[in-house]
Write an enzyme that holds these catalytic residues in place. Structure first.
Site, PDB file in Angstrom:
ATOM      1  N   HIS A 168     109.645 -91.539  30.284  1.00 11.85           N
ATOM      2  CA  HIS A 168     109.976 -91.411  28.869  1.00 11.85           C
ATOM      3  C   HIS A 168     111.272 -90.614  28.697  1.00 11.85           C
ATOM      4  CE1 HIS A 168     105.648 -92.310  28.678  1.00 11.85           C
ATOM      5  NE2 HIS A 168     105.917 -92.816  27.494  1.00 11.85           N
ATOM      6  N   ASP A 213     107.765-102.200  29.991  1.00  9.65           N
ATOM      7  CA  ASP A 213     107.338-100.960  29.358  1.00  9.65           C
ATOM      8  C   ASP A 213     108.273-100.742  28.168  1.00  9.65           C
ATOM      9  OD1 ASP A 213     105.991 -98.596  28.876  1.00  9.65           O
ATOM     10  OD2 ASP A 213     106.291 -97.769  30.877  1.00  9.65           O
TER      11      ASP A 213
END
Length: 342
Positions: free
Chosen positions: A185, A255
């Site tokens: 992230h 993702d």
């Protein structure tokens, strides 16, 4: 059916904005994904999933959620059961493999029962990453184990429980995030292990579950496979390894394309992912400018990709098999795996 585009979008709140309705109507995305910001009460979630499908005139649109358990559970108290972290099932497996597999199936079946009742019909789970001691801490609680056998057994049980509940599983993060030394992230994880080592460990659960209809890629740099591009953006990882070497025939999703592990603009990332062999761009933050960037890169689903997408959609639209929720809850309570610790 109207052609759908190769994107999966989030939305900003507990109900759709006028802009989101217009955007989804015009873009006709293949599906949607919900997060904690979208969850208030059961009735509200049902209204939101219905509104998403109405916006794109697609009554069977897949609506995803990240419901792994533990730290990654969008459905949790006070309105919903908060499932235990996947690591808890791995700990049980060390003492009693059969009980752990049973518990994984029961837990997934209960999750599916709850999701399906809310109009959510796809889950970004199970996570098949074989976590190593060097992996970033954010993976530790989320992992189903630190060896291929444990992850494979519990991953299979979880996927089966979801499917039997009428929820389509999406295995992740291929070809393996368990050695990632960073949280993707925020940063790009790098894996220095040789392909031979990865084949003996990290790849094993994915190969064992390669008949599942959906797979999500990892934003990880595998130095021995492609030293220049993260997995999601690498044809060597997506096309040559996952599609050709593994023989994976399901739908390949990215993702979240907005994660900081990837460089370039959102549009550049999206185009690169599609060129690498990914088929659905997953975008989560619900920022209009970013969504428009994804839309400029997205393409209509046709040919083999549409066939794979339709197969996944049919699983998501399926009816649950008969199930006694009360018995499942009681058995998980006996195993001390009903809910996450307070």
């Amino acid at each position: 059916m109207t052609a759908r585009t190769s994107a999966l979008y989030g939305c900003s709140g507990v109900e759709l904005t006028d802009w989101e309705r217009s955007f989804f109507r015009d873009q006709r995305p293949w599906g949607y994904i919900l997060f904690g910001r979208n969850i208030d009460s059961p009735d509200q979630v049902r209204a939101l999933t219905a509104a998403l499908r109405e916006a794109s005139d697609d009554p069977d649109a897949p609506v995803f959620i990240d419901q792994e358990g533990g730290p990654v559970a969008r459905l949790r108290r006070p309105h919903f059961r908060h499932p235990p972290a996947p690591r808890r099932f791995a700990e049980l497996y060390a003492d009693d493999p059969e009980a752990a597999a049973e518990a994984s199936w029961l837990n997934a079946r209960l999750m599916a029962d709850e999701m399906k009742s809310l109009g959510i019909n796809a889950d970004c789970a199970p996570m098949l990453d074989v976590v190593q001691p060097s992996a970033h801490e954010f993976l530790q609680e989320r992992a189903l184990g630190s060896d291929p056998e444990t992850v494979t057994v519990l991953g299979k049980a979880t996927a089966l429980g979801l499917r039997e509940g009428g929820v389509a599983p999406c295995v992740k993060h291929a070809p393996g995030h368990g050695r990632g030394d960073a949280d993707s992230h925020h940063d790009l994880p790098r894996v220095s292990a040789s392909r031979k080592v990865l084949e003996q460990t990290d790849f094993v659960p994915f190969l064992a579950l390669k008949k599942e209809a959906m797979l999500m890629t990892a934003h990880v740099l595998y130095e021995d496979i492609d030293a220049d591009r993260p997995g999601t953006l690498s044809p060597l990882v997506v096309r040559e390894l996952i599609r050709e070497s593994w023989g994976y025939q399901g739908l390949i999703l990215t993702d979240d394309i907005n994660m900081n592990a990837l460089g370039g603009t959102i549009e550049e990332r999206s185009r690169a992912a599609l060129e690498a062999g990914c088929e659905i761009i997953c975008h989560c933050n619900a920022e209009p400018a970013d969504m428009e960037s994804v839309a400029r890169a997205a393409i209509e689903l046709t040919g083999p990709t549409k066939e794979r997408a339709d197969r996944a959609r049919s699983i998501a639209a399926g009816s649950p098999k008969p199930f006694d929720r009360g018995e499942a809850e009681e058995r998980l309570k006996q195993l001390r795996l009903y809910e996450a610790a307070a």
